[in-house]
Design an enzyme around this catalytic site. Structure first.
Site, PDB file in Angstrom:
ATOM      1  N   ASP A 107       0.763  -1.198  -0.008  1.00  0.00           N
ATOM      2  CA  ASP A 107      -0.206   0.000   0.001  1.00  0.00           C
ATOM      3  C   ASP A 107       0.737   1.437   0.154  1.00  0.00           C
ATOM      4  O   ASP A 107       0.599   2.116  -0.831  1.00  0.00           O
ATOM      5  CB  ASP A 107      -0.948   0.029   1.173  1.00  0.00           C
ATOM      6  N   CYS A 111     -14.270  -7.182 -17.515  1.00  0.00           N
ATOM      7  CA  CYS A 111     -15.744  -6.777 -17.216  1.00  0.00           C
ATOM      8  C   CYS A 111     -16.878  -7.035 -18.428  1.00  0.00           C
ATOM      9  O   CYS A 111     -17.913  -7.230 -18.063  1.00  0.00           O
ATOM     10  CB  CYS A 111     -15.938  -5.620 -16.955  1.00  0.00           C
ATOM     11  N   CYS A 125     -22.245   3.243  -7.682  1.00  0.00           N
ATOM     12  CA  CYS A 125     -21.625   4.468  -6.858  1.00  0.00           C
ATOM     13  C   CYS A 125     -22.484   5.435  -6.742  1.00  0.00           C
ATOM     14  O   CYS A 125     -22.850   6.269  -7.593  1.00  0.00           O
ATOM     15  CB  CYS A 125     -20.509   4.772  -7.896  1.00  0.00           C
ATOM     16  N   CYS A 155     -15.495   2.507   1.976  1.00  0.00           N
ATOM     17  CA  CYS A 155     -16.854   2.097   1.107  1.00  0.00           C
ATOM     18  C   CYS A 155     -16.382   1.020   0.464  1.00  0.00           C
ATOM     19  O   CYS A 155     -15.290   0.794  -0.215  1.00  0.00           O
ATOM     20  CB  CYS A 155     -17.137   3.281   0.216  1.00  0.00           C
TER      21      CYS A 155
END
Ligand code: B12
Ligand code: SF4
Ligand code: SF4
Length: 336
Positions: free
Chosen positions: A144, A198, A208, A251
């Site tokens: 990260d 996708c 979203c 989220c």
């Protein structure tokens, strides 16, 4: 050109290192070269110049090293890309209380238990030690915080593909994985890049609530609830407080709706257990009861919630509370 004997040595070493990584508990491991991820670098630069990084100024420091690790480590040959599954079911989602007086805010799944940085850093240190014993030089392991486009290297190392929600999606664990890397001067056998995609799906973009995914594969962090509740240092703009869907910290909406995340695989990492951290939700009263920064630090000492700081968590709780009050007043006025 490598001779057959050299190729065999490289193949054996690669298999050995992958086996060590798996024994350390990593759920997926792939290898790619330390050459730059050129296309991803162009996307990253565009993303920065469009202002999508908001106030995360650290991302603007020497952006080229994020997609070209050899600028920092000229002798680097390979990137070992690693993934750790953190998925666990929400134990409270089936019998959620419908008590409108008790306000709760939701926590993103990655933050239910202990902070993943510590857990993964510990595994990375052990992997680096094993590589060093095999005469390989390693630079610090990344998770990260490192200046590397982790998703792009993971994709090229075959761990999964990058979806329209910008997540790295693995075939086995969906996108519920953390990413980490070790950069080494060992020449290792490269994996083929991942090939999934996708297709015509756009569920994440439609789901979203803040339109942060304004185009496929491009996230405007300034609109993202994760950014607004964790990285953002200022107030949460009013335009977004009504759209937070009760998210108190982080989220997951664009992951929850993704068909590749249909059946999650329970993580086997003890540190991620909800008993070790904040769990899936927090009562806003509990946040009020934290009298000061010291109490906050004590309560969330090993949790990713520390990142938002005391002031950030209180701000998030206030935003949810103000929105809930407005909502209640509206409902009351409509029924009068
Ligand atoms: C900054 C950051 C954030 C920012 C910005 C996120 C973003 N999407 O850019 C904020 C604070 C919003 C954030 C939120 C979250 N983050 Co974050 N974050 C990072 C960090 C430090 C840098 C990401 C970055 O460089 N972004 C810039 C964009 C341009 O790069 P990118 O995300 O890699 O995007 C790729 C594609 O979108 C593609 N692309 C971009 N533009 C275009 C255009 C076209 C046409 C195409 C085809 C492709 C394309 O190129 C990029 C190649 O790498 C990484 C760690 C790291 N060092 O990489 C973690 C990381 C991405 N975060 C992670 C996590 C877990 C989260 C959250 C889920 C946490 C949460 N639950 O709240 C959310 C998810 C939000 C989301 N939908 O991405 C994980 C993701 C793991 C995974 N499976 O993908 C990472 C890898 C950390 C880790 N080591 O595990 N994060
Ligand atoms: S994390 Fe939430 S706010 Fe951010 S892009 Fe995904 S759904 Fe939108
Ligand atoms: S929800 Fe659909 S479009 Fe979004 S990442 Fe998942 S598969 Fe791709």
């Amino acid at each position: 050109m490598r001779c057959a004997a050299q190729s065999k040595i490289i193949k054996n070493l690669t298999q050995e290192i992958k086996a060590i990584a798996r024994d350390l508990g990593f759920h997926a491991v792939g290898i790619t070269s330390a050459e730059p991820v050129v296309e991803a670098g162009k996307h990253f630069n565009q993303w920065l110049s469009d202002g999508f990084s908001g106030e995360m100024s650290y991302l603007k420091k020497s952006p080229e090293i994020r997609f070209d690790p050899k600028r920092r480590f000229p002798e680097a040959k390979s990137v070992i890309a690693l993934a750790l599954n953190y998925y666990q079911d929400n134990p409270s989602s089936e019998n959620q209380k419908n008590d409108s007086e008790v306000l709760e805010g939701k926590i993103a799944r990655y933050a239910w238990g202990e902070d993943y940085h510590r857990i993964i850093e510990n595994k990375l240190e052990q992997l680096i030690q094993a590589i060093t014993e095999r005469k390989g030089r390693c630079w610090k392991g990344y998770v990260d915080h490192g200046p590397l486009l982790e998703r792009a290297f993971a994709e090229r190392a075959g761990l999964g593909f990058i979806g329209k929600n910008t997540h790295l999606i693995t075939p086995e664990f969906g996108s519920w994985v953390f990413l980490a890397e070790v950069i080494t001067d060992l020449v290792l056998e490269e994996d083929l890049p991942a090939t999934g995609q996708c297709g015509t799906c756009k569920r994440c973009i439609e789901a979203c609530p803040t339109d942060a995914l304004n185009e496929p594969y491009r996230l405007d962090a300034r609109r993202c609830i994760s950014y607004l509740t964790i990285e953002n240092k200022g107030e949460i703009p009013e335009t977004f407080t009504s759209k937070m869907e009760n998210m108190l910290f982080g989220c997951d909406i664009c992951q929850e709706v993704c068909p590749f995340n249909g059946i999650g695989v329970q993580t086997d990492v003890p540190g991620f257990s909800i008993t070790r951290g904040a769990g899936p939700s927090l009562k806003l009263d509990e946040i009020d009861a934290l009298s000061d920064n010291a109490a906050f630090k004590q309560r969330f000492s090993k949790s990713p919630l520390l990142r938002a700081k005391y002031s950030g968590l209180v701000r998030n709780a206030d935003a949810l509370r103000v929105h809930n009050k407005t909502l209640k007043d509206t409902i009351k006025n409509e029924t009068l």
